[in-house]
Motif scaffolding. Structure first.
Motif, mmCIF file in Angstrom:
data_model
loop_
_atom_site.group_PDB
_atom_site.id
_atom_site.type_symbol
_atom_site.label_atom_id
_atom_site.label_comp_id
_atom_site.label_asym_id
_atom_site.label_seq_id
_atom_site.Cartn_x
_atom_site.Cartn_y
_atom_site.Cartn_z
ATOM 1 N N ALA A 1 -27.079 54.961 20.940
ATOM 2 C CA ALA A 1 -26.227 53.892 21.455
ATOM 3 C C ALA A 1 -26.381 53.819 22.974
ATOM 4 C CB ALA A 1 -24.771 54.163 21.098
ATOM 5 N N ASP A 2 -26.114 52.641 23.500
ATOM 6 C CA ASP A 2 -26.147 52.478 24.952
ATOM 7 C C ASP A 2 -24.872 53.049 25.569
ATOM 8 O OD1 ASP A 2 -28.550 51.235 24.981
ATOM 9 O OD2 ASP A 2 -27.735 49.195 24.991
ATOM 10 N N ALA A 3 -25.030 53.666 26.740
ATOM 11 C CA ALA A 3 -23.855 54.112 27.484
ATOM 12 C C ALA A 3 -24.140 53.866 28.974
ATOM 13 C CB ALA A 3 -23.588 55.586 27.220
ATOM 14 N N ASN B 1 -11.348 49.993 28.805
ATOM 15 C CA ASN B 1 -11.008 51.268 28.183
ATOM 16 C C ASN B 1 -12.272 52.104 28.000
ATOM 17 O OD1 ASN B 1 -9.218 53.104 26.847
ATOM 18 N ND2 ASN B 1 -10.224 52.497 24.940
ATOM 19 N N ILE B 2 -12.149 53.391 28.311
ATOM 20 C CA ILE B 2 -13.298 54.289 28.148
ATOM 21 C C ILE B 2 -13.096 55.093 26.867
ATOM 22 C CG2 ILE B 2 -14.523 56.259 29.147
ATOM 23 C CD1 ILE B 2 -13.565 55.189 31.894
ATOM 24 N N ASP B 3 -14.084 55.033 25.965
ATOM 25 C CA ASP B 3 -13.953 55.771 24.705
ATOM 26 C C ASP B 3 -14.096 57.275 24.931
ATOM 27 O OD1 ASP B 3 -13.600 53.474 23.184
ATOM 28 O OD2 ASP B 3 -15.757 53.118 23.081
ATOM 29 N N TYR B 4 -15.082 57.638 25.699
ATOM 30 C CA TYR B 4 -15.231 59.042 26.084
ATOM 31 C C TYR B 4 -16.132 59.122 27.297
ATOM 32 C CZ TYR B 4 -19.431 58.396 23.284
ATOM 33 O OH TYR B 4 -20.597 57.903 22.776
ATOM 34 N N ILE B 5 -16.096 60.270 27.958
ATOM 35 C CA ILE B 5 -16.825 60.428 29.214
ATOM 36 C C ILE B 5 -17.271 61.880 29.333
ATOM 37 C CG2 ILE B 5 -14.602 60.827 30.407
ATOM 38 C CD1 ILE B 5 -15.831 59.448 32.860
ATOM 39 N N TYR B 6 -18.452 62.122 29.845
ATOM 40 C CA TYR B 6 -18.874 63.498 30.089
ATOM 41 C C TYR B 6 -19.882 63.559 31.233
ATOM 42 C CZ TYR B 6 -22.745 62.238 26.876
ATOM 43 O OH TYR B 6 -23.788 61.625 26.251
ATOM 44 N N LEU C 1 -20.456 57.263 30.483
ATOM 45 C CA LEU C 1 -19.240 56.619 29.975
ATOM 46 C C LEU C 1 -19.584 55.811 28.744
ATOM 47 C CD1 LEU C 1 -17.804 54.657 33.056
ATOM 48 C CD2 LEU C 1 -17.346 57.001 32.408
ATOM 49 N N SER C 2 -18.745 55.889 27.732
ATOM 50 C CA SER C 2 -18.934 55.009 26.585
ATOM 51 C C SER C 2 -17.863 53.929 26.638
ATOM 52 C CB SER C 2 -18.810 55.782 25.281
ATOM 53 O OG SER C 2 -18.738 54.875 24.213
#
Lengths: 438, 131
Positions: free
Chosen positions: B69-71, B96-101, B110-111
């Protein structure tokens, strides 16, 4: 094609005439077992059945049942009605849970068997020009040799591949142009899976039909198989105690399996009371062999659950149809007091498009409570980078299972190909309560 | 340019993550960063690698279920308040950010649902993207 018959007269007999033939043959069978099998002489005497004065087919209910335990206790040849001079073949079960069940055939039994298979294959349109890939195991199991001789009698070309070596099976299928394959429903799904990996386009192969049996499978599984391989999937039923494959086969209507009633007397009984149930009611299938010589069985309890329909079929055949068996009485799982059949779970699961058709039901007992899990594999169709998608997927299956079956079944997602594939009879249930392990 | 993030389904079993790392190592694929999320009996591994196409193919052959997937990938300046500055911009635009690392260096992944839009907003605000 559906109106073409191998033996038109016998396949379209009126019910009255059929019953007359059944009565005549049953009388002969009773005399045969009374005179040649100690076990049956005693049983018939105890039940007060006089084999020399048996005149009404309805009196069959006075004849005692035969069970699998009876066969095991008479291991190996106790129920044989012929000496080895006249027996030309032996088959037997694997006997993983006790003494194997051993059955024998006279020359005539083998001829009858072959003719039954030929009749049945013919009824679904198999002809001389067809190439039949027989992937049932050859050996003690009745599936391989049973189909083999019938297909040869019909005049088709048989490729005796037996089970296993799936890549070679697919190569043969493509290169030799098999038009029909015979195997278990779980094996054809495995063949479809391996074929896909090898880049095989099944829509381009000459394969048009699969004759599938030796394990219960649902209509939902049928749809899955037909869509993956672009074929008709036909259910065949049989058990070695009665003859092997050939007891019954679906016609192309796929609305029940025609029992070869000129050779087998079929009843459906209430498994608890043993009372005969009328057509349309679900119960346990019971068969009496009418022409078997080497090991005739009276009222053999199959433990398979089905429903009988004796209406004439639109294919023209008058032989009664048994509904696709939904499983054996001993396949039934009791989970916290609720009866669950693996086939009910399969039915729900196969309606979920994204799921691979491989699953395992795992039953256990924790803190004195039964637990049931359904293991399914995560395919790329359902997998994304979002945890929510997976969790929603799990809970949507759980919800569907709960609303159809009425118990909470825990769905466990597994990596691809971690659920064992089967080349023979699939193992769908792991019951840890009985000490079973993977 | 969004970064291609590779995701792998893992059963919660000893050695599964090591197996993934080995498959990448054996073909000299560099693992630039990753994060894991776990559920009851499985987890998902998200990662950024030097060769997504090849890594995915190898993992598939190794029997893993994968997804690409693109992020959004951002080069963050290493000083106090920098993460806040970025998040505040996005929050103000209702993203909204789904998740971040974090991945190697001072980059973060960032997703978000609309990658293109978020990249546009970040560029407008002079935040450096990387791919």
């Amino acid at each position: 094609m559906a109106n073409d018959y191998w033996e038109k007269e016998v396949e379209t007999l009126s019910r009255d005439k059929l019953r007359k033939i059944q009565l005549e043959r049953l009388k002969k069978t009773l005399v045969n077992v009374y005179e040649n099998v100690d076990f049956y002489r005693k049983k018939l005497d105890d039940a007060g059945v006089d084999p020399y004065n048996f005149s009404n087919l309805d009196d069959v209910e006075k004849i005692p049942f035969t069970t699998k335990d009876d066969l095991r206790e008479s291991y190996p040849f106790g129920l044989f009605a012929r000496s080895m001079d006249n027996v030309v073949r032996i088959h037997s079960s694997s006997g993983t849970t006790g003494n194997p069940v051993v059955v024998g055939y006279t020359k005539n039994d083998i001829a009858v068997w072959g003719n039954l298979i030929a009749r049945q294959l013919f009824s679904v349109g198999v002809r001389e020009k067809d190439i039949i890939q027989n992937s049932y195991g050859y050996g003690l199991f009745t599936g391989g040799l049973g189909l083999h001789y019938g297909a040869e009698l019909l005049g088709s070309t048989v490729i005796p591949t037996s089970g296993g070596n799936t890549e070679r099976q697919i190569k043969i299928m493509a290169d030799y142009g098999s038009t029909v394959i015979c195997c278990t429903p779980s094996y054809i799904l495995y063949i479809a899976e391996v074929g896909k990996e090898l880049g095989v386009d099944f829509s381009k192969l000459p394969l048009k039909m699969a004759i599938l049996g030796a394990e219960p499978w649902t209509n939902e599984m049928r749809k899955e198989i037909e869509a993956r391989l672009f074929i008709d999937a036909i259910d065949i039923y049989g058990l070695s105690e009665i003859i092997g494959p050939g007891v019954s086969l679906e016609c192309l209507n796929k609305s029940g399996l025609h029992v070869a009633e000129d050779h087998f007397l079929v009843e459906v009984i209430d498994p608890q009371t043993g009372k005969i149930l009328p057509p349309g009611k679900q119960g346990e299938l019971v068969f009496t062999t009418l022409t078997k010589e080497a090991i005739p069985l009276l009222r053999y309890r199959t433990r398979d659950l089905s429903v009988l329909n004796i209406e004439k079929c639109s294919c023209g055949r008058t032989h009664g149809r048994m509904k696709k068996p939904m499983g054996r009485t001993d396949d039934m799982l009791i989970i916290r007091g609720i009866n669950v059949f693996p086939s009910q779970i399969e039915e729900v699961l196969m309606k979920v498009k994204e799921i691979e058709p491989h699953y395992l039901i795992v039953v256990d007992r924790k803190n004195y409570l039964d637990t049931i899990e359904l293991w399914v594999e995560v395919s790329e169709d359902v997998f994304s980078e979002k945890m929510n998608d997976l969790e929603n997927f799990e809970s949507s299956i759980e919800h569907k299972l709960f609303s159809t079956i009425g118990i909470k079944i825990d769905v466990r997602l597994k990596e691809p190909k971690t659920i064992q594939r089967s080349i023979g009879k699939a193992k769908r249930v792991l019951d840890r309560r009985k000490g079973e392990t993977l | 340019m969004p970064v291609k993030q590779l995701t792998v389904f893992l059963e919660n079993q000893t050695g599964r993550l090591a197996e993934v790392a080995k498959i990448l190592k054996d073909e000299d694929i560099n693992l630039q960063g990753f994060s894991t999320t776990e559920a009851r009996d499985y987890g998902i591994l998200r990662m950024v690698v030097s060769d997504v196409k090849k890594a995915r193919q190898l993992l598939k052959e190794g029997g893993f279920t994968t997804h690409v997937a693109d992020a959004v990938c951002i080069e963050v300046v290493d000083r106090p308040g920098e993460l806040y500055r970025i998040l505040d911009i996005l929050a103000n635009r209702d993203i909204n950010i789904d998740y971040i690392y974090v991945i190697a260096g001072t980059r973060i992944v960032l997703s978000v649902s609309d990658v293109e839009r978020v990249e546009g907003i970040l560029v407008e605000n002079n935040i450096k993207l990387c791919s």
